[in-house]
Scaffold this motif. Structure first.
Motif, PDB file in Angstrom:
ATOM      1  N   ASP A 121      -2.620   3.947   2.456  1.00 42.71           N
ATOM      2  CA  ASP A 121      -2.238   3.911   3.924  1.00 42.71           C
ATOM      3  C   ASP A 121      -1.126   3.090   4.268  1.00 42.71           C
ATOM      4  N   PRO A 122       0.019   3.606   4.401  1.00 43.53           N
ATOM      5  CA  PRO A 122       1.263   2.661   4.567  1.00 43.53           C
ATOM      6  C   PRO A 122       1.104   1.589   5.809  1.00 43.53           C
ATOM      7  N   VAL A 136       9.850   4.601   5.214  1.00 43.46           N
ATOM      8  CA  VAL A 136       9.193   3.125   5.665  1.00 43.46           C
ATOM      9  C   VAL A 136       9.235   3.211   7.161  1.00 43.46           C
TER      10      VAL A 136
HETATM   11  P1  AMP Z   1      -1.832   0.540  11.709  1.00 43.44           P
HETATM   12  O1  AMP Z   1      -0.774  -0.364  11.651  1.00 43.44           O
HETATM   13  O2  AMP Z   1      -3.085   0.119  11.429  1.00 43.44           O
HETATM   14  O3  AMP Z   1      -1.573   1.124  13.329  1.00 43.44           O
HETATM   15  O4  AMP Z   1      -1.370   2.123  10.789  1.00 43.44           O
HETATM   16  C1  AMP Z   1      -0.229   2.266  10.365  1.00 43.44           C
HETATM   17  C2  AMP Z   1       0.025   3.727  10.476  1.00 43.44           C
HETATM   18  O5  AMP Z   1       1.358   4.164  10.485  1.00 43.44           O
HETATM   19  C3  AMP Z   1      -0.390   4.298   9.073  1.00 43.44           C
HETATM   20  O6  AMP Z   1      -2.005   4.352   9.285  1.00 43.44           O
HETATM   21  C4  AMP Z   1       0.512   5.738   9.252  1.00 43.44           C
HETATM   22  O7  AMP Z   1      -0.352   6.791  10.041  1.00 43.44           O
HETATM   23  C5  AMP Z   1       1.562   5.232   9.806  1.00 43.44           C
HETATM   24  N1  AMP Z   1       2.588   5.045   8.898  1.00 43.44           N
HETATM   25  C6  AMP Z   1       3.000   3.923   8.326  1.00 43.44           C
HETATM   26  N2  AMP Z   1       3.942   4.151   7.320  1.00 43.44           N
HETATM   27  C7  AMP Z   1       4.356   5.456   7.497  1.00 43.44           C
HETATM   28  C8  AMP Z   1       5.155   6.127   6.888  1.00 43.44           C
HETATM   29  N3  AMP Z   1       6.131   5.538   5.922  1.00 43.44           N
HETATM   30  N4  AMP Z   1       5.296   7.306   7.082  1.00 43.44           N
HETATM   31  C9  AMP Z   1       4.254   8.075   7.945  1.00 43.44           C
HETATM   32  N5  AMP Z   1       3.535   7.351   8.568  1.00 43.44           N
HETATM   33  C10 AMP Z   1       3.541   5.896   8.437  1.00 43.44           C
END
Ligand code: AMP
Ligand code: MG
Length: 344
Positions: A59-60, A115
């Motif tokens: 999870d990124p 990113v």
């Molecule tokens: P949060 O910061 O907990 O709200 O979660 C960050 C969310 O951003 C992740 O769970 C993904 O759904 C999304 N996200 C972060 N990096 C990427 C990426 N490189 N590509 C697609 N979605 C991303």
């Protein structure tokens, strides 16, 4: 580890920045929810973020910048569309997915080639990032799968003792996470609805595709497949449909559950709270249905308060998909982990 509570003044920001430069983790307020910040360019700090949250490595994380001019530090390419979007929505609750720059550790992007980046609005957040002198990776400052924190007490409840400090900037104004827009696809693709509405993006960009989580969650087609996220401990049901019918459903379910000896919590707009006040249920009014920004701002704190009283069941009513309501629906759908009832 004792988690320090820092004030959002010059001394607090300086102390927080020093911790971040030393590779420690500091939770800080953004306009959406509290973020769990760590140096995005330091692999040890990034690993510590995943460990503190209990977040799976696939999870990124979103990278936070003080200014759009810092984008070349984290993105390999900055398409012209970014300037248009940044001018309209940054600083603000819009996260852009771009090609990953070489300085960004692979753990940040879960090994992927892209990113996610944004510039948060609150001056205290940007002052912190500037003082740290490095982009900050900052997922929501909760244990993985829990409800996101909208004040410092929520952060401490989930991460107290696991992180160096929390910068206490009071309750966050938007209350739900940022909109995530992928710019690496042929047509910009909405991956997560949030503080910037789909309508606002379409007004600026023309075509915006619905992708990933949104395509699944928005259609409510196969709710059993939806990930459980933002989830309370109590079983949550979301009812979607015409207002009167949905409210009647809430009434019938609450009566049936109460008769069966199950305690019920209601997560509903003020109108419903008034009309259902005769029920033997624990009611959390979210604000007027028409004031969706109030509902969003209160949503997670209300969910936490209800959950703390351990009802057997939490029942919530959907408020549509216009503007910020799309994000509220998305979060409630996930909190329901597929228990979505569609009427009419
Ligand atoms: P949060 O910061 O907990 O709200 O979660 C960050 C969310 O951003 C992740 O769970 C993904 O759904 C999304 N996200 C972060 N990096 C990427 C990426 N490189 N590509 C697609 N979605 C991303
Ligand atoms: Mg999160």
């Amino acid at each position: 580890m004792v988690t320090q509570i820092l004030q959002p003044d010059a001394a607090g920001i300086a102390a927080a920045a020093a911790l971040l430069r030393a590779g420690q983790l500091v939770a800080f307020p953004t306009e959406t929810v509290y973020g769990l910040g760590g140096d995005a360019l330091n692999p040890a700090a990034v690993a510590a973020i995943f460990a503190a949250k209990g977040r799976p490595a696939h999870d990124p994380l979103i990278v936070h910048l003080a200014d759009a001019r810092d984008l070349p530090r984290v993105a390999a390419a900055v398409p012209p569309l970014v300037d248009t979007l940044a001018a309209a929505f940054w600083p603000g609750p819009l996260t852009l997915v771009l090609a990953r720059g070489p300085a960004v550790p692979r753990a940040v992007t879960a090994g992927g080639p892209t990113v996610a980046v944004r510039v948060p609005a609150p001056p205290v957040a940007r002052a912190l990032i500037s003082a740290a002198g490095t982009p900050l990776a900052a997922p929501s400052a909760n244990r993985f799968g829990h409800t996101s924190p909208t004040d410092a007490a929520h952060v401490l409840a989930d991460l107290g003792g696991r992180i160096a400090a929390v910068l206490d900037g009071g309750p966050t104004p938007i209350g739900v996470e940022s909109t995530v827009l992928d710019l690496t696809t042929p047509v910009p693709t909405l991956l997560r609805p949030g503080g910037v509405s789909l309508e606002a993006l379409r007004a600026l960009l023309g075509e915006v595709a619905l992708g990933g989580e949104v395509a699944q969650g928005g259609a409510l087609a196969s709710p059993g497949l939806l990930a459980r996220h933002y989830a309370p401990q109590s079983e949550l049901w979301l009812v979607v449909g015409p207002e009167e019918a949905a409210r009647q459903w809430l009434r019938e379910q609450a009566i049936a559950a109460t008769a069966a000896g199950r305690r019920v919590g209601l997560l509903v707009p003020d109108e419903d709270a008034a009309l259902l006040a005769d029920l033997a249920a624990d009611i959390e009014p979210l604000g007027p249905a028409a004031a969706i920004e109030v509902v969003a701002q209160r949503l997670y704190a209300a969910l936490r308060r209800l959950d703390a009283r351990h009802p057997a069941l939490i029942l919530a009513r959907d408020l549509g998909e216009t503007g910020l309501a799309r994000a509220v629906r998305d979060r409630l759908t996930r909190a329901a982990a597929g228990r979505v009832v569609q009427l009419g």
